[in-house]
Scaffold this motif. Structure first.
Motif, PDB file in Angstrom:
ATOM      1  N   PHE A  86      15.682  17.908  -6.628  1.00  0.00           N
ATOM      2  CA  PHE A  86      14.963  17.330  -5.492  1.00  0.00           C
ATOM      3  C   PHE A  86      13.598  17.987  -5.307  1.00  0.00           C
ATOM      4  O   PHE A  86      12.605  17.311  -5.017  1.00  0.00           O
ATOM      5  CB  PHE A  86      15.803  17.466  -4.220  1.00  0.00           C
ATOM      6  N   PHE A  87      13.536  19.317  -5.498  1.00  0.00           N
ATOM      7  CA  PHE A  87      12.267  20.034  -5.350  1.00  0.00           C
ATOM      8  C   PHE A  87      11.230  19.529  -6.354  1.00  0.00           C
ATOM      9  O   PHE A  87      10.045  19.430  -6.031  1.00  0.00           O
ATOM     10  CB  PHE A  87      12.465  21.551  -5.531  1.00  0.00           C
ATOM     11  N   VAL A  88      11.673  19.228  -7.560  1.00  0.00           N
ATOM     12  CA  VAL A  88      10.758  18.724  -8.592  1.00  0.00           C
ATOM     13  C   VAL A  88      10.294  17.316  -8.232  1.00  0.00           C
ATOM     14  O   VAL A  88       9.104  17.006  -8.334  1.00  0.00           O
ATOM     15  CB  VAL A  88      11.424  18.739  -9.985  1.00  0.00           C
ATOM     16  N   VAL A  89      11.215  16.469  -7.793  1.00  0.00           N
ATOM     17  CA  VAL A  89      10.872  15.098  -7.415  1.00  0.00           C
ATOM     18  C   VAL A  89       9.866  15.119  -6.262  1.00  0.00           C
ATOM     19  O   VAL A  89       8.857  14.404  -6.286  1.00  0.00           O
ATOM     20  CB  VAL A  89      12.134  14.300  -7.033  1.00  0.00           C
ATOM     21  N   GLU A  90      10.122  15.963  -5.280  1.00  0.00           N
ATOM     22  CA  GLU A  90       9.235  16.062  -4.125  1.00  0.00           C
ATOM     23  C   GLU A  90       7.847  16.582  -4.526  1.00  0.00           C
ATOM     24  O   GLU A  90       6.825  16.045  -4.105  1.00  0.00           O
ATOM     25  CB  GLU A  90       9.869  16.981  -3.085  1.00  0.00           C
ATOM     26  N   ALA A  91       7.826  17.610  -5.367  1.00  0.00           N
ATOM     27  CA  ALA A  91       6.550  18.167  -5.819  1.00  0.00           C
ATOM     28  C   ALA A  91       5.783  17.160  -6.674  1.00  0.00           C
ATOM     29  O   ALA A  91       4.555  17.065  -6.579  1.00  0.00           O
ATOM     30  CB  ALA A  91       6.780  19.466  -6.587  1.00  0.00           C
ATOM     31  N   ASP A  92       6.497  16.394  -7.496  1.00  0.00           N
ATOM     32  CA  ASP A  92       5.855  15.350  -8.297  1.00  0.00           C
ATOM     33  C   ASP A  92       5.183  14.335  -7.384  1.00  0.00           C
ATOM     34  O   ASP A  92       4.021  13.969  -7.600  1.00  0.00           O
ATOM     35  CB  ASP A  92       6.893  14.666  -9.191  1.00  0.00           C
ATOM     36  N   LEU A  93       5.869  13.900  -6.367  1.00  0.00           N
ATOM     37  CA  LEU A  93       5.309  12.929  -5.436  1.00  0.00           C
ATOM     38  C   LEU A  93       4.099  13.519  -4.710  1.00  0.00           C
ATOM     39  O   LEU A  93       3.063  12.854  -4.566  1.00  0.00           O
ATOM     40  CB  LEU A  93       6.366  12.475  -4.437  1.00  0.00           C
ATOM     41  N   ASP A  94       4.203  14.777  -4.282  1.00  0.00           N
ATOM     42  CA  ASP A  94       3.068  15.444  -3.639  1.00  0.00           C
ATOM     43  C   ASP A  94       1.858  15.489  -4.568  1.00  0.00           C
ATOM     44  O   ASP A  94       0.736  15.235  -4.149  1.00  0.00           O
ATOM     45  CB  ASP A  94       3.445  16.860  -3.210  1.00  0.00           C
ATOM     46  N   ASP A 114       0.828  -1.212   0.000  1.00  0.00           N
ATOM     47  CA  ASP A 114       0.000   0.000   0.000  1.00  0.00           C
ATOM     48  C   ASP A 114       0.855   1.252   0.000  1.00  0.00           C
ATOM     49  O   ASP A 114       0.471   2.273  -0.551  1.00  0.00           O
ATOM     50  CB  ASP A 114      -0.935   0.016   1.210  1.00  0.00           C
ATOM     51  N   GLU A 115       2.006   1.181   0.646  1.00  0.00           N
ATOM     52  CA  GLU A 115       2.922   2.324   0.684  1.00  0.00           C
ATOM     53  C   GLU A 115       4.273   1.903   0.133  1.00  0.00           C
ATOM     54  O   GLU A 115       4.744   0.796   0.396  1.00  0.00           O
ATOM     55  CB  GLU A 115       3.079   2.837   2.112  1.00  0.00           C
ATOM     56  N   VAL A 116       4.874   2.790  -0.621  1.00  0.00           N
ATOM     57  CA  VAL A 116       6.169   2.526  -1.229  1.00  0.00           C
ATOM     58  C   VAL A 116       7.152   3.560  -0.710  1.00  0.00           C
ATOM     59  O   VAL A 116       6.841   4.752  -0.647  1.00  0.00           O
ATOM     60  CB  VAL A 116       6.076   2.627  -2.771  1.00  0.00           C
ATOM     61  N   ASP A 117       8.334   3.090  -0.320  1.00  0.00           N
ATOM     62  CA  ASP A 117       9.367   3.992   0.160  1.00  0.00           C
ATOM     63  C   ASP A 117      10.227   4.423  -1.026  1.00  0.00           C
ATOM     64  O   ASP A 117      10.911   3.593  -1.627  1.00  0.00           O
ATOM     65  CB  ASP A 117      10.219   3.300   1.226  1.00  0.00           C
ATOM     66  N   ILE A 118      10.145   5.689  -1.363  1.00  0.00           N
ATOM     67  CA  ILE A 118      10.887   6.221  -2.507  1.00  0.00           C
ATOM     68  C   ILE A 118      11.988   7.130  -1.993  1.00  0.00           C
ATOM     69  O   ILE A 118      11.730   8.064  -1.229  1.00  0.00           O
ATOM     70  CB  ILE A 118       9.955   6.999  -3.453  1.00  0.00           C
ATOM     71  N   ASP A 119      13.212   6.856  -2.408  1.00  0.00           N
ATOM     72  CA  ASP A 119      14.339   7.705  -2.031  1.00  0.00           C
ATOM     73  C   ASP A 119      14.386   8.872  -3.018  1.00  0.00           C
ATOM     74  O   ASP A 119      14.842   8.727  -4.152  1.00  0.00           O
ATOM     75  CB  ASP A 119      15.637   6.903  -2.060  1.00  0.00           C
ATOM     76  N   LEU A 120      13.902  10.018  -2.574  1.00  0.00           N
ATOM     77  CA  LEU A 120      13.811  11.191  -3.447  1.00  0.00           C
ATOM     78  C   LEU A 120      15.189  11.667  -3.902  1.00  0.00           C
ATOM     79  O   LEU A 120      15.344  12.156  -5.019  1.00  0.00           O
ATOM     80  CB  LEU A 120      13.062  12.318  -2.743  1.00  0.00           C
ATOM     81  N   GLU A 121      16.184  11.517  -3.034  1.00  0.00           N
ATOM     82  CA  GLU A 121      17.544  11.933  -3.411  1.00  0.00           C
ATOM     83  C   GLU A 121      18.077  11.079  -4.552  1.00  0.00           C
ATOM     84  O   GLU A 121      18.707  11.608  -5.474  1.00  0.00           O
ATOM     85  CB  GLU A 121      18.467  11.879  -2.203  1.00  0.00           C
ATOM     86  N   LEU A 122      17.833   9.774  -4.487  1.00  0.00           N
ATOM     87  CA  LEU A 122      18.287   8.902  -5.583  1.00  0.00           C
ATOM     88  C   LEU A 122      17.564   9.235  -6.880  1.00  0.00           C
ATOM     89  O   LEU A 122      18.174   9.211  -7.959  1.00  0.00           O
ATOM     90  CB  LEU A 122      18.076   7.432  -5.225  1.00  0.00           C
ATOM     91  N   ALA A 123      16.284   9.544  -6.784  1.00  0.00           N
ATOM     92  CA  ALA A 123      15.534   9.926  -7.983  1.00  0.00           C
ATOM     93  C   ALA A 123      16.107  11.211  -8.579  1.00  0.00           C
ATOM     94  O   ALA A 123      16.287  11.311  -9.799  1.00  0.00           O
ATOM     95  CB  ALA A 123      14.056  10.097  -7.648  1.00  0.00           C
ATOM     96  N   ALA A 124      16.418  12.190  -7.734  1.00  0.00           N
ATOM     97  CA  ALA A 124      16.995  13.452  -8.208  1.00  0.00           C
ATOM     98  C   ALA A 124      18.361  13.213  -8.851  1.00  0.00           C
ATOM     99  O   ALA A 124      18.674  13.786  -9.908  1.00  0.00           O
ATOM    100  CB  ALA A 124      17.102  14.446  -7.057  1.00  0.00           C
TER     101      ALA A 124
END
Length: 106
Positions: free
Chosen positions: A92-100, A61-71
């Motif tokens: 990182f700001f874009v990755v975080e906003a995308d997830l939000d 149900d929940e996935v742990d995404i490493d935003l730093e690795l994505a960036a």
């Protein structure tokens, strides 16, 4: 059932909504640095990262995404594709906003 043209139009509208959302979340100096096309490329590259990393290959149900690795992945892809250099702390700001955005639109 929607036609392919209808589906493409819906995707385009969703992309515009997401880019507008991301622009509202970005620090002011980054809002002016990147075009909508730049942001769309980043979003596509983030999705590629999720697919390639296997993050989406779970039934949890929940996935742990490493935003730093994505960036960092986005930055490496930019270099590989000979795009202008990107800084991971900015992306990182874009990755975080995308997830939000994705979480708000489930």
């Amino acid at each position: 059932m929607a036609s392919i043209d209808d589906e493409l139009l819906l995707d385009e509208q969703e992309n515009r909504r997401e880019i507008a959302f991301i622009r509202r979340q970005l620090p002011s100096e980054l809002k002016e640095r990147w075009t909508d096309d730049d942001l769309q490329w980043m979003l596509d590259t983030i999705v590629d990262y999720y697919v390639e990393s296997g993050v989406l290959d779970t039934d949890a149900d929940e996935v742990d995404i490493d935003l730093e690795l994505a960036a960092q992945h986005v930055c490496r892809q930019a270099e590989a594709e000979h795009r202008p250099a990107l800084e991971a702390q900015d992306v990182f700001f874009v990755v975080e906003a995308d997830l939000d955005f994705q979480e708000q639109n489930l």
